[in-house]
Design an enzyme around this catalytic site. Structure first.
Site, short mmCIF file in Angstrom:
data_model
loop_
_atom_site.label_atom_id
_atom_site.label_comp_id
_atom_site.label_asym_id
_atom_site.label_seq_id
_atom_site.Cartn_x
_atom_site.Cartn_y
_atom_site.Cartn_z
CB ILE A 126 -9.11 -9.90 3.21
CG1 ILE A 126 -8.72 -10.46 4.58
CG2 ILE A 126 -10.38 -10.56 2.72
CD1 ILE A 126 -9.81 -10.28 5.63
CG ASP A 127 -6.31 -5.67 0.36
OD1 ASP A 127 -5.82 -6.59 -0.32
OD2 ASP A 127 -7.02 -4.77 -0.09
CE LYS A 128 0.13 -3.70 7.78
NZ LYS A 128 1.27 -2.77 7.61
NE ARG A 226 -7.30 -0.73 -0.55
CZ ARG A 226 -6.00 -1.00 -0.40
NH1 ARG A 226 -5.59 -2.27 -0.31
NH2 ARG A 226 -5.13 -0.03 -0.35
#
Length: 292
Positions: A126-128, A226
């Protein structure tokens, strides 16, 4: 015409020899859709290939106590809660401490090796700036079995997000292919040449100018939620990459991986885990409620 991937790389990476490219494959550092791939793979025009070149860069992979919360653990698999702001693994563009340091502290050498030295135990990412649940494979058998479930889209992944705008719908499905943005290669975009991407959403709460949304992934493309929310003109609050450049509330999207469910790699038993939103997410929700 399809061609072996190692041949394609040899022909296009002139600064590297065939033996250097072979070493990269052997270490599991050539990825397709975030999974290691063999040198013999017949490459296609629209493949998204990621290559990690370790030889020239030294990464800090020492175990560090980052206070990572373990939701579940057995001999095969673990589920952890990744805090917002923490990168999952190091790369050429990011060499600071990452989740890898934290899980090496937690699980020592009990991590799968299929994703190479830089990403031990990592099955998916998963993204930062996304918080929430991640599966960790503690051996290669578990890793392979979990990847199979990802490939057939049988793993349940539910997220919560705060979006700009007011939805007319109460629920819906976004089915739009995602690939590399043709103008900015650092971004993803809905594109005709992209790979199938499906996101199901439902409305949790409405505010003036904003909406609290639940999203369930059918596929797992890079930045999928997103990109899809931006595509339907409801980008995530705080997402300066796919939304307004001036972030509201924080820098980094309000996106939380709330639930993950999968069949245990050894027993086959379906397991499901949830984790409530972090404090800063709830604080912003309360702010929106107070303003309505």
């Amino acid at each position: 015409m399809n061609q072996r991937l190692d041949v394609v790389l040899t022909n296009n990476l002139e600064q590297m020899s065939r033996s250097q490219i072979k070493k990269i494959f052997d270490k599991g550092n050539v990825l397709l859709d975030n999974q290691p791939i063999k040198a013999s793979y017949q490459s296609k025009f629209d493949d998204e290939i990621t290559i990690f070149i370790e030889d020239e860069v030294k990464y800090d992979l020492e175990p560090i106590d980052l206070g990572i919360e373990v939701i579940y653990e057995d001999d095969d698999v673990a589920v952890i809660n990744k805090p917002q702001g923490l990168v999952v693994h190091p790369s050429v563009s990011f060499k600071e401490k990452t989740l890898i340091n934290g899980i090496k502290f937690l699980f020592n050498d009990q991590l799968s090796t299929l994703n190479g030295d830089l990403r031990p135990g990592i099955v998916h990412r998963i993204d930062k700036d996304t918080s929430g649940l991640l599966m960790i494979a503690k051996n290669d058998f578990a890793h392979e079995e979990l990847v199979k479930q990802l490939q057939v889209h049988s793993i349940k992944r539910v997220y919560e997000a705060i979006c700009y705008g007011e939805f007319k719908e109460t629920s819906g499905t976004i089915s739009a292919p995602i690939g590399r943005d043709e103008i900015n290669r650092l971004k993803m975009a809905v594109t005709d040449t992209g790979k199938t991407a499906v996101t199901h959403f439902s409305i949790l709460e409405r505010f003036n100018g904003f909406t609290f949304v639940q999203c369930e992934l059918e596929t797992g493309r890079t930045h999928q939620i997103r990109v899809h929310m931006s595509y339907i003109n409801h980008p995530l609050v705080g997402d300066v990459t796919y939304g307004p450049k001036k972030a509201i509330g924080q820098t980094g999207q309000y996106l939380h991986a709330k639930e993950i469910g999968f069949n245990h790699p050894r027993t086959g038993e379906f397991m499901s885990f949830t984790k409530e939103r972090p404090e800063n997410f709830n604080t912003y929700l309360e702010k929106l409620r107070d303003e309505n």
